[in-house]
Design an enzyme around this catalytic site. Structure first.
Site, short mmCIF file in Angstrom:
data_model
loop_
_atom_site.label_atom_id
_atom_site.label_comp_id
_atom_site.label_asym_id
_atom_site.label_seq_id
_atom_site.Cartn_x
_atom_site.Cartn_y
_atom_site.Cartn_z
N HIS A 150 -5.27 2.04 -8.76
CA HIS A 150 -4.35 3.15 -9.15
C HIS A 150 -5.36 4.49 -8.95
O HIS A 150 -6.61 4.38 -9.11
CB HIS A 150 -4.09 3.14 -10.55
CG HIS A 150 -3.03 4.19 -10.78
ND1 HIS A 150 -3.33 5.36 -11.32
CD2 HIS A 150 -1.70 4.02 -10.95
CE1 HIS A 150 -2.06 5.98 -11.52
NE2 HIS A 150 -1.29 5.09 -11.38
N ASP A 161 3.47 -1.82 -11.54
CA ASP A 161 3.95 -2.33 -10.73
C ASP A 161 3.99 -4.10 -10.75
O ASP A 161 4.64 -4.75 -9.78
CB ASP A 161 4.04 -1.93 -9.37
CG ASP A 161 4.60 -0.34 -9.20
OD1 ASP A 161 4.03 0.66 -8.80
OD2 ASP A 161 5.88 -0.22 -9.55
C1 SDX Z 1 2.39 3.81 -8.45
O1 SDX Z 1 0.03 8.19 -9.25
C2 SDX Z 1 0.77 7.50 -10.13
O2 SDX Z 1 0.77 7.70 -11.25
C3 SDX Z 1 1.76 6.37 -9.56
C4 SDX Z 1 2.38 5.80 -10.46
C5 SDX Z 1 3.30 6.53 -11.29
O3 SDX Z 1 3.68 5.91 -12.42
O4 SDX Z 1 3.88 7.33 -10.80
O5 SDX Z 1 1.40 5.18 -11.33
C6 SDX Z 1 3.29 4.32 -9.73
O6 SDX Z 1 2.50 4.38 -7.52
C7 SDX Z 1 1.32 2.78 -8.90
C8 SDX Z 1 0.53 2.36 -7.83
C9 SDX Z 1 1.36 1.33 -6.97
N1 SDX Z 1 0.55 0.75 -5.77
C10 SDX Z 1 0.34 -0.19 -5.13
O7 SDX Z 1 0.06 -1.17 -6.47
C11 SDX Z 1 -0.30 -0.44 -4.09
C12 SDX Z 1 -1.56 -1.08 -3.89
N2 SDX Z 1 -2.48 0.00 -4.50
C13 SDX Z 1 -3.35 0.91 -3.47
O8 SDX Z 1 -2.62 0.94 -2.21
C14 SDX Z 1 -4.23 1.92 -4.02
O9 SDX Z 1 -4.70 1.23 -5.19
C15 SDX Z 1 -3.30 3.01 -4.63
C16 SDX Z 1 -2.62 3.59 -3.47
C17 SDX Z 1 -2.49 2.65 -5.68
C18 SDX Z 1 -4.45 4.04 -5.00
O10 SDX Z 1 -5.03 4.37 -4.02
P1 SDX Z 1 -6.23 5.56 -4.18
O11 SDX Z 1 -6.36 6.03 -5.37
O12 SDX Z 1 -6.27 6.29 -2.67
O13 SDX Z 1 -7.61 4.39 -3.89
P2 SDX Z 1 -8.41 4.13 -2.55
O14 SDX Z 1 -7.26 3.66 -1.48
O15 SDX Z 1 -9.24 5.15 -2.15
O16 SDX Z 1 -8.97 2.73 -3.04
C19 SDX Z 1 -10.22 2.74 -3.54
C20 SDX Z 1 -10.98 1.63 -3.01
C21 SDX Z 1 -10.75 1.47 -1.57
O17 SDX Z 1 -11.89 0.84 -1.08
P3 SDX Z 1 -13.04 1.75 -0.27
O18 SDX Z 1 -12.51 2.46 0.92
O19 SDX Z 1 -13.80 2.39 -1.36
O20 SDX Z 1 -14.31 0.41 0.23
O21 SDX Z 1 -10.21 0.30 -3.56
C22 SDX Z 1 -9.74 -0.46 -2.40
C23 SDX Z 1 -9.77 0.64 -1.21
O22 SDX Z 1 -9.57 -0.43 -0.18
N3 SDX Z 1 -8.31 -0.84 -3.00
C24 SDX Z 1 -7.86 -1.73 -2.86
C25 SDX Z 1 -6.51 -1.95 -3.56
N4 SDX Z 1 -6.14 -0.61 -4.11
C26 SDX Z 1 -7.53 0.18 -3.82
N5 SDX Z 1 -8.20 -3.08 -2.25
C27 SDX Z 1 -7.40 -4.14 -2.32
N6 SDX Z 1 -6.16 -4.16 -3.00
C28 SDX Z 1 -5.83 -2.87 -3.43
N7 SDX Z 1 -4.48 -2.74 -4.14
#
Ligand code: SDX
Length: 430
Positions: A307, A365
């Protein structure tokens, strides 16, 4: 908010003092509104990881503590002691309603749950196998073609009517999208049913036999609505605010929010998460998927994990996890393989250095799809349910923005890295 100390920027041999604003809770913010006019520079923050787009009184999230408040009330207390329409009142008007205010509000919502009869024809334009989110984007946007008497955003009375109509009608439209995908007749709302029972009835009843809503199921549905109601300036809420800042009508703004929520990185994650859990299929395949999630060369991510704000357990996921056991028991679903995989996946991921170091926890989720599937919904209805729940949050944030005297059209700038100025080259010279 209080103005306290200042932040000093030193750039190109000059110092610029920027006001620092202190909130009720959360980090201070550096006010950069005059930065470009005074220092001739932009700030740069793709994805807005460090940027506050507005001030708001509606929802507060502490990502480190894993706290979520609606108008100051912790989500755990609202999920346990309140109900969705009372939470809608709280989000819309800022205070918990008195008994009379609650009865009046619930009556107003109930009286607006039907949609204009001609809207039924909109559905005919979609294929039966359309994703319900596609239908919802289209039909909610088309509400502005029917409810002309509530699209003047400068009239507070019309803003109020539009808010009530959206909270009342979006569930009806979501249920209609579901029925249309099944080839079953639309089911009209029933005024004697509460909000959650009404939605379940519109989704699951058929003309051929009576359908009695299980009160425990309705309570679980209502709790899911409450947990999804608002979440400060997430992507879809920011979309609604940006659309609203141009003066677009509220129905168009909410349709834009629905479109943004559909993405698998956002509200579409609940569908993607359940499909991922099914793909994993059994506990012994979890290490394979954990390895993929950690592999930089593999675009796969653990859906339902991570998140932008929460670097601790999403408080909504905690409540959802407790509710999953309750609903599965209620539905007589025991030893659900998907839930077993989810619980084991959560356990393994939370002990894995990669997830621990990046503070990746289950989000809202992760468990919601398991509950919704147990209730009888197909995965394609998971995000429409998120959208109908979030409609009150979107419209509350929209109303707050429209009523804000500081409100102006949102227009971010950029860091231009394209071609320098160059002259046109005629075809025969290329
Ligand atoms: C919702 O914003 C909100 O409040 C949203 C929400 C709401 O109520 O409105 O809470 C609802 O959208 C919840 C999130 C649902 N999405 C998912 O579950 C999809 C999987 N999660 C990711 O795609 C990700 O965690 C996000 C999109 C939710 C957040 O992404 P960020 O903040 O941009 O974080 P990031 O992509 O920069 O990740 C940081 C690191 C990265 O690694 P590095 O580049 O630093 O090496 O963590 C890794 C990412 O690769 N990472 C993950 C991961 N999520 C982040 N690695 C594996 N699996 C994951 N799920």
């Amino acid at each position: 908010m209080a103005e306290g100390n200042t932040a000093r920027l030193h750039h190109a041999g000059k110092d610029y003092d920027l006001a620092v604003l202190s909130p009720t809770a959360g980090p201070d913010v550096v006010d950069i509104r005059k930065l470009y006019s005074e220092a001739g520079v932009f700030t740069y923050d793709p994805g807005f990881t460090s940027t506050a787009s507005c001030d708001s009184t509606i929802t507060y999230i502490d990502g480190d503590k894993g706290e979520l408040w609606y108008r100051g009330y912790p989500i755990e207390q609202l999920a346990a002691q309140s109900h969705y329409l009372e939470v809608c009142y709280l989000l819309l008007y800022g205070e918990l309603p008195t008994p009379d205010q609650l009865v009046d509000f619930e009556t107003r919502i109930t009286r607006h749950t039907m949609v204009h009869e001609q809207m039924h024809y909109f559905f005919r334009g979609f294929r039966r196998d359309s994703h319900p989110m596609a239908t919802m984007v289209g039909v909610v946007g088309a509400m502005s073609a029917f409810y002309h008497d509530s699209i003047d955003i400068n009239d507070p009375v019309q803003r109020e009517i539009a808010s009530i109509r959206l909270i009342a009608k979006v569930p009806t439209i979501a249920a209609m999208a579901y029925k249309y995908s099944l080839g079953q007749p639309f089911v009209y709302p029933r005024n004697e049913l509460d909000y959650a029972s009404n939605f379940l009835h519109m989704c699951f009843s058929v003309p051929a036999e009576p359908y009695n809503v299980d009160p425990a199921l309705a309570r679980a549905m209502d709790r899911i609505f409450t947990l999804h109601a608002d979440h400060e300036q997430n992507a879809s809420t920011s979309t609604v605010r940006l659309a609203g800042s141009s003066g677009a009508n509220p129905f168009a703004c909410i349709a834009a929010g629905i479109a943004c929520l559909w993405g698998p990185a956002h509200g579409g994650a609940n569908q993607a998460c359940l499909e991922m859990l099914r793909q994993i299929g059994s506990v012994d395949r979890i290490p394979e998927f954990i390895a993929r999630a950690k592999d930089k060369n593999d675009p796969f991510r653990l859906m339902g994990f991570g998140h932008r704000v929460y670097k601790n357990f999403d408080p909504r996921a905690k409540v959802m996890k407790e509710s999953a056991d309750e609903v599965l028991d209620l539905m007589g679903v025991h030893n659900n393989p998907t839930l077993q995989v989810a619980k084991e996946l959560e356990k393994i991921a939370r002990e894995d250095e990669y997830f621990v170091s990046k503070k990746l926890y289950p989000n809202v989720d992760f468990y919601s799809g398991i509950i919704l599937e147990a209730m009888g919904f197909p995965t394609s209805m998971f995000t429409p349910i998120f959208a109908l729940s979030r409609t009150v949050g979107w419209i509350s944030q929209w109303k707050e923005m429209i009523a804000d005297p500081q409100n102006k059209i949102g227009r971010p700038r950029q860091l231009y890295i394209g071609a320098p100025r160059r002259d046109y080259k005629p075809l025969d010279a290329r």
